[in-house]
Design an enzyme around this catalytic site. Structure first.
Site, PDB file in Angstrom:
ATOM      1  CB  SER A   1      -0.926   0.008   1.220  1.00 18.02           C
ATOM      2  OG  SER A   1      -1.876  -1.018   1.148  1.00 18.02           O
TER       3      SER A   1
ATOM      4  CG  HIS B   1      -2.896   4.110   4.030  1.00 16.38           C
ATOM      5  ND1 HIS B   1      -3.221   3.700   5.305  1.00 16.38           N
ATOM      6  CD2 HIS B   1      -2.788   2.965   3.296  1.00 16.38           C
ATOM      7  CE1 HIS B   1      -3.290   2.376   5.342  1.00 16.38           C
ATOM      8  NE2 HIS B   1      -3.026   1.907   4.135  1.00 16.38           N
TER       9      HIS B   1
END
Length: 211
Positions: free
Chosen positions: A14, A40
C-alpha cells in the site's frame, strides 16, 4: 479466490503504491508522513494537491504533542481513531459530543451541537491540538472563539471537515486567518474524520506508518 492475506505485505505494498503514485515534491519533510497517511486513508493520491498548511504547523503540532497537549476532537470518529500507543505523552483525547449540556447550549447559541461542543473545550483549548474532521460549524465557531478571546488559541489546528455546505468555506477561513493559528487543511469539499485522524496519528509518531 486468490488474494493477498499477509497483513504486513498488504501494508508494505500500500505504501509503496502511494509513494509511486503521489507527488510529494512540494510537501515539507515535517508533513510528508501526514500527507502519506492522508492518502492512505482516502485512497486518493491527488488529495495532496489540495493540501495547504502554515509554515509553522508541523513544528507547532509536534512540539505541543510532545509537551503533552490535549487533543480536542469534533467527532467521536476522530477521537476513536487516535492510536493511543503513538501518543508521546499519553495525551488526553477529548470529544465533548454526548455531554448532557450540549442540547441546551446549542439551542442557546443557535448552532449545531458540534459547534456548541467547542465552547466546552475552552478550559483545555490554549496550547491544545485541535482536530476537526467532520463539522464545518465547529471550525467556524473555533475561529469565532479565538477572535473574541485570543488567549484561547490552540497550538495547531487540523481543520479538515468534509461536505457540501460550509466545508470549503470554513477551511478557507482557517487558511486565511489573521489570528496566528497554525493550520493544516485540505481545500475544497474533501476531508473527513478518517483523513484527519490519519494526519494526527502521523504527527504523533516517528515514521507515520506503523501503529
Amino acid at each position: 479466490m486468490t488474494y493477498l492475506k499477509d497483513g504486513a505485505e498488504i501494508y508494505r505494498q500500500s505504501f509503496a503504491i502511494i509513494e509511486a503514485e503521489t507527488d510529494l515534491a512540494r510537501v515539507p519533510a515535517g508533513l510528508r508522513a501526514a500527507a502519506i497517511r492522508m492518502v492512505h486513508a482516502s485512497g486518493q493520491p491527488d488529495l495532496v494537491e489540495d493540501l495547504a498548511w502554515s509554515d509553522g504547523f508541523a513544528d507547532a503540532a509536534a512540539s505541543a504533542l510532545r509537551a503533552g497537549a490535549p487533543i480536542l476532537c469534533d467527532s467521536k470518529m476522530v477521537a476513536s481513531g487516535v492510536i493511543r500507543s503513538r501518543l508521546p505523552r499519553d495525551n488526553q483525547v477529548v470529544c465533548m459530543l454526548g455531554d448532557p449540556r450540549l442540547d441546551a447550549l446549542a439551542a442557546e447559541l443557535g448552532t449545531t451541537k458540534t459547534a456548541a461542543a467547542v465552547e466546552l473545550w475552552c478550559p483545555l483549548l490554549p496550547g491544545a491540538v485541535v482536530a476537526i474532521g467532520n463539522a464545518p460549524t465547529a471550525l467556524f465557531h473555533l475561529l469565532e472563539l479565538v477572535a473574541d478571546e485570543p488567549a484561547l488559541a490552540p497550538a495547531a489546528v487540523l481543520g479538515i471537515p468534509v461536505g457540501f455546505v460550509g466545508a470549503a468555506e470554513s477551511k478557507h477561513a482557517l487558511a486565511t486567518n489573521k489570528l496566528g493559528l497554525e493550520y493544516l487543511i485540505v481545500h475544497g469539499r474533501r476531508g473527513g474524520s478518517a483523513v484527519t485522524v490519519a494526519a494526527l496519528n502521523a504527527l504523533c509518531g516517528p515514521d507515520g506508518r506503523t501503529g
